[in-house]
Write an enzyme that holds these catalytic residues in place. Sequence first.
Site, PDB file in Angstrom:
ATOM      1  N   VAL A  14       0.833  -1.204   0.000  1.00 20.94           N
ATOM      2  CA  VAL A  14       0.000   0.000   0.000  1.00 20.94           C
ATOM      3  C   VAL A  14       0.869   1.257   0.000  1.00 20.94           C
ATOM      4  O   VAL A  14       0.597   2.215  -0.734  1.00 20.94           O
ATOM      5  CB  VAL A  14      -0.977  -0.006   1.198  1.00 20.94           C
ATOM      6  CG1 VAL A  14      -1.775   1.285   1.241  1.00 20.94           C
ATOM      7  CG2 VAL A  14      -1.920  -1.196   1.099  1.00 20.94           C
ATOM      8  N   ARG A  45      10.917  -1.022   8.119  1.00 21.95           N
ATOM      9  CA  ARG A  45      11.631  -1.898   9.026  1.00 21.95           C
ATOM     10  C   ARG A  45      13.064  -2.130   8.551  1.00 21.95           C
ATOM     11  O   ARG A  45      13.995  -2.019   9.306  1.00 21.95           O
ATOM     12  CB  ARG A  45      10.875  -3.229   9.160  1.00 21.95           C
ATOM     13  CG  ARG A  45      11.043  -3.824  10.545  1.00 21.95           C
ATOM     14  CD  ARG A  45      10.124  -5.013  10.752  1.00 21.95           C
ATOM     15  NE  ARG A  45       8.718  -4.648  10.609  1.00 21.95           N
ATOM     16  CZ  ARG A  45       7.729  -5.518  10.426  1.00 21.95           C
ATOM     17  NH1 ARG A  45       8.001  -6.818  10.367  1.00 21.95           N
ATOM     18  NH2 ARG A  45       6.492  -5.125  10.319  1.00 21.95           N
ATOM     19  N   VAL A 132     -11.544   0.060   5.166  1.00 30.76           N
ATOM     20  CA  VAL A 132     -12.648  -0.828   4.789  1.00 30.76           C
ATOM     21  C   VAL A 132     -12.895  -0.716   3.288  1.00 30.76           C
ATOM     22  O   VAL A 132     -13.054   0.380   2.755  1.00 30.76           O
ATOM     23  CB  VAL A 132     -13.941  -0.467   5.552  1.00 30.76           C
ATOM     24  CG1 VAL A 132     -15.067  -1.430   5.197  1.00 30.76           C
ATOM     25  CG2 VAL A 132     -13.704  -0.470   7.052  1.00 30.76           C
ATOM     26  N   ASP A 201     -11.590 -11.020   9.571  1.00 31.72           N
ATOM     27  CA  ASP A 201     -11.294  -9.759   8.881  1.00 31.72           C
ATOM     28  C   ASP A 201     -12.583  -8.985   8.608  1.00 31.72           C
ATOM     29  O   ASP A 201     -12.661  -7.776   8.844  1.00 31.72           O
ATOM     30  CB  ASP A 201     -10.565 -10.083   7.564  1.00 31.72           C
ATOM     31  CG  ASP A 201     -10.406  -8.880   6.666  1.00 31.72           C
ATOM     32  OD1 ASP A 201      -9.415  -8.145   6.837  1.00 31.72           O
ATOM     33  OD2 ASP A 201     -11.272  -8.673   5.793  1.00 31.72           O
ATOM     34  N   LYS A 205     -13.934  -5.213   9.967  1.00 28.53           N
ATOM     35  CA  LYS A 205     -14.447  -4.149   9.098  1.00 28.53           C
ATOM     36  C   LYS A 205     -15.873  -3.759   9.505  1.00 28.53           C
ATOM     37  O   LYS A 205     -16.242  -2.584   9.487  1.00 28.53           O
ATOM     38  CB  LYS A 205     -14.409  -4.594   7.639  1.00 28.53           C
ATOM     39  CG  LYS A 205     -12.977  -4.704   7.107  1.00 28.53           C
ATOM     40  CD  LYS A 205     -12.943  -5.411   5.770  1.00 28.53           C
ATOM     41  CE  LYS A 205     -11.516  -5.481   5.219  1.00 28.53           C
ATOM     42  NZ  LYS A 205     -11.383  -6.495   4.154  1.00 28.53           N
ATOM     43  N   GLY A 307      -5.482  -4.263  -2.828  1.00 23.41           N
ATOM     44  CA  GLY A 307      -4.519  -4.000  -3.883  1.00 23.41           C
ATOM     45  C   GLY A 307      -3.845  -2.664  -3.686  1.00 23.41           C
ATOM     46  O   GLY A 307      -4.409  -1.742  -3.090  1.00 23.41           O
TER      47      GLY A 307
END
Lengths: 436, 436
Positions: A14, A45, A132, A201, A205, A307
């Site tokens: 993302v 990281r 969401v 999941d 949401k 995505g």
Amino acid sequence: MREVGIGIAGFGVVGGGVLSILRKHAGDIEARLGARIVVRRIALRDPEKGRPLDVDRALLTTRLEDLVEDPEIAVVVELIGGVDQAFDLVRSALERGKHVVTANKALLAARGEEIFRLAREKGVDVYYEAAVCGGVPIIRTLREALASDRINALHGIVNGTTNFILTAMAERGEPIETALAEAQRLGYAEADPTLDVSGGDAAQKLCVLAQLAFGARIRPQDVLTEGIMSLKPEDFRWAREFGYALKLLAVARRTSSNGGPDQLEARVHPAFIPAGSLLAGVRGAMNAVVLQSEALGPSMLYGQGAGAMPTGSAVVSDIIDLTRNILAGSPGRVPLPPAKPLVGLRPHDEVRCAYYLHFSVQDAPGVLARIASQLAAHKISIAAVQQREQNDQGKPVPLVIVTHVAREADLRAAIALIDRDPTTLAPTRLIRIESA
Amino acid sequence: MREVGIGIAGFGVVGGGVLSILRKHAGDIEARLGARIVVRRIALRDPEKGRPLDVDRALLTTRLEDLVEDPEIAVVVELIGGVDQAFDLVRSALERGKHVVTANKALLAARGEEIFRLAREKGVDVYYEAAVCGGVPIIRTLREALASDRINALHGIVNGTTNFILTAMAERGEPIETALAEAQRLGYAEADPTLDVSGGDAAQKLCVLAQLAFGARIRPQDVLTEGIMSLKPEDFRWAREFGYALKLLAVARRTSSNGGPDQLEARVHPAFIPAGSLLAGVRGAMNAVVLQSEALGPSMLYGQGAGAMPTGSAVVSDIIDLTRNILAGSPGRVPLPPAKPLVGLRPHDEVRCAYYLHFSVQDAPGVLARIASQLAAHKISIAAVQQREQNDQGKPVPLVIVTHVAREADLRAAIALIDRDPTTLAPTRLIRIESA
């Protein structure tokens, strides 16, 4: 030209999408805003790891504190995921008066209340469109477009992984193991798909959506949650036979209880929905949310729920919105979810649904009569019955009953009795039926 | 508590919806805004006429000037419709520094440019969510949610009247006269349905959408517009046979022309769309818009496009948004459509589509060969051919050809030649095919 500095925490899929959209549309965005969005730091990281796109190495840091401490950063974009570390980052950003954009539904479902309270105290904004349904503007629609309306129900396909799997099962008759393996091969499912296939999941949401749509304060563990792993190819055949599609739905529905205050049903489970409904046409990894509201009636938003680019575009729209607020000196313009819960959770026992019941019974006289009378004794009325012919003597006969609307506790009690009978050869399976 | 005064011009169906939503949700709205929205004047033509709901008669006036001249009115809500009088009202409101909410697509399509220029000069806002697709938040989504993205195509079912009629024709095989009469009886079509069935209403809406989605500046007369009155029940049968649904679509599509600047196709016409597509599932008087954008990919918004409450809820959401801007001192927060057009109109001759062609020809040797060679001579390649058996000697044979993508001017030239041939017994009819 004025500049607004942002810091991005997390440089994965993302994060890469966000940076590439900010770069590609920089001209358009500047023209629309009359200001420039400048990425001042990117926390990650491992700075040596391959990145989805090239950035000036001077921007990179491994210290999240660098984002929070930089006075030139007005907006912290949290894309690291998880709860604890993300919460610490968001909290310290808010405490220093920075605005926050996050794509983290787990964080908001678990600790949204604290985050929103702190943001209110500090007079700063928290935007989370990407948390969401990726790029589908459901959060914005709930926060703004429907501010004039009262929402009574929400039905969503909010997990692309499970919708991809169920679409394959419906269209190709595959068992779930095959469909899941294909989803993993194509990158639609993680190596460990538990969070998706368990409904967890989707429950996270649903909590985030229910905060906004109903002013509810529920946590994922409060949601009646059933996953998809027990679904069989024959369930899809039966669905078709009765005129339904089979989807994993997130459902929140306002109910009134005998003149008492409204309560909210909150559940995530496989559901039969009418084959001709718009949600039934949502295929593959796509997401959609159907709202029922008083003034607008039914409405639906549909799009890609995951995505790099869809989710990235939602994050960038949030950054643009925040930048507008900063430039206009109007933070807190659009309210966060209400500080006090407006509606309580309805006990799961009190949920009312129609049900598809799949019994595995002996082919013996009186079996249907016994089941029918157990259901009747629990005030469950039968809408349709089908029994398949069975040639193999001794093997269980599949018997399918579709009920009218019944109370969950009554149904559970009836099933428990039926399953204790020796003519019932396997636990009865149920799938709820939703009209949306 | 702070108060923001509004004046409402027009007290018909939508005005009644706006007032009843403002009343019913007053508590919720005040809680969310921290301010009160107060209706200070309502202008209407005939104060003696029956009204959809009771209001204090002291609020009523027949003079539109009373709204503009009242210093306590910060927002003028234009619901009178039409172009000229509405324009005068909006102009004088903007000139006095008042914000405007309008539900008037005809006004925006015809004079949006002047209105937006004046609003920019005066630093005030114009909101118009209700002008397109009633309560569906398409304007807000284009203005805000997709600010980070680049839209490449828009396909919409934006006229509920025609979609109601086409749904009846598709599902019940009715001729258009029957379906239209039913729509009139049920209140879905006006006594004079011309603006709807001609595609003119959809063309106005397309202009408003194209301003925002593409920065185009087109007027309804620039849109390639074909209505639905020439559609026959057999077109729906052929659609089904080839796997399509038949809908009146508004289409805007960005095209690039040999390295030149992008151009925009803008058209409203009946179209074959894949039977399994989401738009094909939009039934009755519902509206939907599908966007194709670079980052988000395909997305859809769906809901009620007309009616007192859906349209009223969009108007009230705009009023709330404007009130937030006023309270935060941030008018002009979300930009109006760009002052300069960003994309020019593509000449209709250059539109590229696949086509369904319906020929009425003599049942004679060589007819198909002649048509096929005329098409080939114009670089039109055939995807499918079907000819129905014909028992009545001498009556025209229906011959249907589905083409691959072809240039509109080439297709028109081929049809003109074919229609001139004596073996062609009636003008060839065409319906464009859209993949969205």
